[in-house]
Design an enzyme around this catalytic site. Structure first.
Site, PDB file in Angstrom:
ATOM      1  CB  CYS A   5     -17.127  -2.524 -12.955  1.00 43.59           C
ATOM      2  SG  CYS A   5     -15.576  -3.339 -13.372  1.00 43.59           S
TER       3      CYS A   5
ATOM      4  N   GLY B 236      -8.361   2.481  -5.316  1.00 43.88           N
ATOM      5  CA  GLY B 236      -9.445   1.512  -5.200  1.00 43.88           C
ATOM      6  C   GLY B 236      -9.148   0.424  -4.184  1.00 43.88           C
TER       7      GLY B 236
ATOM      8  N   GLY C 212      -5.457   0.056  -8.303  1.00 49.51           N
ATOM      9  CA  GLY C 212      -4.403   0.723  -7.554  1.00 49.51           C
ATOM     10  C   GLY C 212      -4.778   1.031  -6.112  1.00 49.51           C
TER      11      GLY C 212
END
Length: 464
Positions: free
Chosen positions: A242, A419, A416
């Protein structure tokens, strides 16, 4: 329908009580033995994962498996996780490590064996029993890996049910387990819905948000080198990490040089009329997400699906873009060898485009830059809502740490608050401990004159 979560949670409770009594030496012997078996079987596990899921390249999955065992082991082997782990005589603070308790680990189908071994190792290092929620499309290989690791753990002295897995994956059962207060923590790596469910379950969770990684190539940087690193990252395991690059941003004066470097690396630049056909197959507009059919597939497979003729040795599909948003599928995260290309006038415009891509589905994750100008690197970093800024290196390998830089090696990357996760760290064993702190007085007196501990401002005096 009733699901038997009691069986797994009860076994974990029993294992937790026993594991909590283990010494550091006992724990370290178990972790070393499990890491060694993971290293020994890394190739077999990789081949089985590709065979079952149809995603990625087994050769690259071997590297992932070695990261999750060899590199992780080297990172945590000397970490103190039992009893007194520090005693600072100057601050008069002593720290004692305690296990959290039973952990539920959610495993993604994109990186099944590597994430599984990573989570098992850091759980064992911290004396936490682990229950594994397997991805349906990788349940056979994950069950096989978990069994191998459990066998060697028990042989080395670990509690009987220190590693458990649900052999028949079921989302509703996983959600029920998440909400049980006997669970200490959820380690969530997987689809957006499961990660969201983990954070809304009421149980503490460490999860991963989606990535939509911009890569800015500064005009003063070596374009050929930058392209080589981007190709290395974006084609690694067919783009299933990702943290892989999703959009290249380049100044127009360097476009010709960039396209030549891409061509030399066997990338294919799509013609304008081919782009809509690619969008059709890589993006599910109803779900507003990448299509599961193309995740981890080769560039050739995807091109054939879109009825686009490309050379047999094509490494990457490149599509020029000008806009960003839900209406423009290739501006979104695509976990496959497909990448957008944005041409800009200057560095200032490059920053604006990078920020928009970062905000469009990649907040908090990762951003990448190729530049030799420290001021530009710093400016780019400040502008990005990203937990890690990867500089002059492949984003996939750079973000997971330990390979290209000194970030902690990890297969679970915190994103964090941007997200919607609880940390910006690369998750490791350090995050799976309850740290108890014993605080002794700064000065050795039987009692304190609190008035003299404060500055004598009028406001403070009034309060006192």
């Amino acid at each position: 329908m009733k699901y038997n979560i009691e069986y797994y949670l009860k076994n974990s409770e029993i294992a937790s009580k026993e594991f909590a009594t283990f010494t550091q030496k006992q724990v370290d012997l178990i972790v070393e033995a499990v890491a060694k078996i993971g290293i020994e079987y890394s190739e077999e596990f990789a081949k089985l994962a590709v065979e079952e899921t149809g995603m990625g390249k087994w050769e690259d999955k071997v590297e992932k498996n070695l990261l999750s065992t060899q590199y992780i082991y080297e990172d945590i082997k000397n970490l103190k996780t039992v009893g007194v782990i520090s005693n600072n005589k100057e601050s008069q603070i002593m720290e004692i490590a305690h296990p959290l308790g039973p952990i539920l680990a959610i495993i993604p189908v994109t990186n099944p064996t590597s994430t599984l071994m990573f989570k098992i190792l850091i759980a064992l290092k911290t004396r936490n029993p682990i229950i594994i929620s397997l991805p349906f499309r990788a349940k056979k290989v994950c069950s096989y890996v978990a069994k191998k690791l459990l066998e060697v753990a028990i042989e080395t002295g670990a509690p009987k049910n220190v590693i458990q897995w649900v052999s028949t994956p079921n989302r509703e059962m996983t959600r029920l387990m998440m909400r049980d207060n006997r669970l200490a923590l959820i380690l969530a790596t997987g689809g957006k819905s499961l990660v969201t469910a983990a954070y809304s379950s009421g149980t503490p969770a460490l999860g991963v948000g989606p990535g939509n990684v911009p890569v800015l190539i500064d005009s003063s940087f070596d374009i050929k080198f930058a392209v080589e690193q981007i190709i290395r990252s974006k084609t690694f395991d067919n783009g299933t990490i990702c943290a892989s690059e999703q959009a290249i941003i380049i100044e127009k004066k360097k476009t010709k040089e960039l396209l030549k470097a891409l061509e030399d690396a066997n990338a294919y630049l799509l013609k304008e009329q081919e782009i809509p056909r690619l969008e059709e197959v890589v993006y599910d507009k109803k779900r507003e997400n990448m299509s599961g059919e193309i995740v981890g597939k080769s560039a050739n497979y995807i091109a054939n699906l879109a009825n686009i003729n490309v050379p047999e040795n094509t490494s990457l599909l490149v599509a020029k873009q000008t806009k960003i948003g839900k209406e423009y599928p290739l501006s979104s995260e695509i976990l496959a060898p497909v990448i957008a290309l944005y041409e800009v006038a200057d560095f200032s415009e490059a920053l604006k485009i990078a920020m928009k891509i970062n905000q469009h589905g990649g907040k908090g994750h990762t951003a990448t830059i190729f530049s030799n100008d420290e001021s530009k690197i710093r400016e780019y970093s400040i502008c990005m809502d990203a937990s890690r800024i990867i500089v002059n290196s492949p984003s996939s390998q750079g973000a997971v740490g330990g390979l290209c830089n000194n970030l902690s090696p990890s297969l679970t990357l915190g994103c964090g608050s941007g997200g919607r996760t609880s940390t910006t760290d690369n998750i490791s064993a350090r995050h799976l401990l309850n740290i108890q702190r014993i605080a002794k007085p700064k000065i050795k007196k039987k009692s304190f004159d609190f008035k003299n501990l404060f500055l004598k401002s009028e406001k403070v005096q009034a309060v006192i």
